[in-house]
Design an enzyme around this catalytic site. Structure first.
Site, PDB file in Angstrom:
ATOM      1  N   GLU A  69      73.993  67.440 169.169  1.00  0.00           N
ATOM      2  CA  GLU A  69      73.208  68.332 170.037  1.00  0.00           C
ATOM      3  C   GLU A  69      73.575  68.184 171.515  1.00  0.00           C
ATOM      4  OE1 GLU A  69      68.967  67.587 170.087  1.00  0.00           O
ATOM      5  OE2 GLU A  69      68.562  69.684 170.562  1.00  0.00           O
ATOM      6  N   GLU A  97      61.582  73.591 167.747  1.00  0.00           N
ATOM      7  CA  GLU A  97      61.305  72.265 168.302  1.00  0.00           C
ATOM      8  C   GLU A  97      60.522  72.484 169.593  1.00  0.00           C
ATOM      9  OE1 GLU A  97      63.823  68.203 168.867  1.00  0.00           O
ATOM     10  OE2 GLU A  97      64.349  69.863 170.173  1.00  0.00           O
TER      11      GLU A  97
HETATM   12  C1  LER Z   1      66.099  66.697 170.556  1.00  0.00           C
HETATM   13  O1  LER Z   1      66.430  67.668 169.596  1.00  0.00           O
HETATM   14  C2  LER Z   1      65.887  67.310 171.860  1.00  0.00           C
HETATM   15  O2  LER Z   1      66.099  68.459 172.049  1.00  0.00           O
HETATM   16  C3  LER Z   1      65.386  66.455 172.915  1.00  0.00           C
HETATM   17  O3  LER Z   1      65.220  67.194 174.086  1.00  0.00           O
HETATM   18  C4  LER Z   1      64.051  65.870 172.527  1.00  0.00           C
HETATM   19  O4  LER Z   1      63.666  65.004 173.524  1.00  0.00           O
HETATM   20 MN    MN Z   2      66.519  69.849 170.419  1.00  0.00          MN
END
Ligand code: LER
Ligand code: MN
Length: 272
Positions: free
Chosen positions: A152, A246
């Site tokens: 990510e 999320e």
């Molecule tokens: C994790 O997926 C994310 O995006 C972070 O910003 C979480 O703290």
């Molecule tokens: Mn994230």
């Protein structure tokens, strides 16, 4: 479009995890709203009752898209860039354990915060190499176990290492494994990318997983990100992975879960 929602048994008040509490209940609720999957955020994957989770998924006709691993960094301080070899080894070990669980539940594994930070920018290569070593070991295991790893890109206020699509692709090409895909999060992209749409296009076939949250980390529709144009680009690149919400559980977790689903699903139906 495969919509998923972040769930956790326990999460910090300000953590962007929507549904919290008993896994069985979260899974049932997600399914009733219309989600096809859940994304489980957990610190110690060995604490998961896999049989119970699989059973709840089977009964509710839903799957587990992904395992979120960031608690390994936030709670236990494990990262791939730690100067201490023993900590890096523990970080790798933790992700390998996630892979074992992911294999059983047919999910992917996210590497987000656990890649760590560049602690001294003058020694960028040293820290990058630490992370590359860890990722190579992880990918070797992921390939053997047929589990995808999603790396990510995270915004500059949370890490100074892999902030955008370009930097994510650079590392992914260095590791050179079909099992390592780029993972993008609209909240981070809104801060880092000159154009969210062009960056998604640049990611193209490397894009394996997506997090949707609005500019304020609330559910999509609560901020100013243009999700309609994002969904159009996803269609254009034939994105077939999951979109996991999320978001902050605000104003309530139930409202966030329902509003996120309704907003994005309506846009999808309008476009497709
Ligand atoms: C994790 O997926 C994310 O995006 C972070 O910003 C979480 O703290
Ligand atoms: Mn994230």
């Amino acid at each position: 479009m495969k919509l998923s929602i972040s769930i956790a048994e326990n999460a910090g008040e300000n953590a962007p995890i929507v549904l919290r509490g008993n896994y069985g209940e979260c899974i049932k609720k997600a399914s009733e709203i219309g989600y096809k999957a859940v994304e489980i955020h957990v610190n110690n994957p060995l604490a998961l009752n896999i049989e119970e989770i699989m059973n709840a998924c089977y009964l509710n006709k839903i799957s587990v898209s992904t395992l979120g691993t960031g608690m390994g960094y936030v709670i236990d301080g494990l990262s791939f860039t730690d100067p201490d070899l023993a900590i890096r080894e523990k970080a790798v070990e933790r992700i390998l354990t996630h892979i074992n669980v992911a294999k059983k539940i047919n999910a992917g594994v996210i590497v987000g915060s656990m890649r760590g930070k560049i602690l001294d920018i003058n020694e960028y290569k040293k820290y990058e190499n630490y992370a590359i070593e860890c990722l190579k070991e992880i990918l070797e295991y992921a390939e053997k176990n047929n589990v995808e790893i999603f790396l990510e890109a995270i915004n500059r206020y949370e890490t100074n290492f892999i902030n955008n699509v370009e930097e994510g692709l650079e590392i992914i090409k260095k590791i050179n494994s079909n099992y390592l895909k780029l993972h993008l999060d609209t909240f981070h992209m809104n801060i880092e990318e000159p154009s969210i749409e062009q960056s998604i296009e640049l990611a193209g076939k490397y894009l394996g997983h997506l997090h949707f949250a609005d500019s304020n980390r609330w559910y999509p529709g609560a901020g100013h990100i243009n999700f309609e144009s994002i969904i159009k680009i996803l269609k254009k690149i034939n994105y077939e992975g999951f979109i996991a919400f999320e978001c902050l559980p605000w104003p309530t977790q139930d409202e966030a879960a329902v509003k996120a689903f309704e907003y994005v699903n309506a846009l999808y139906e309008k476009i497709y």
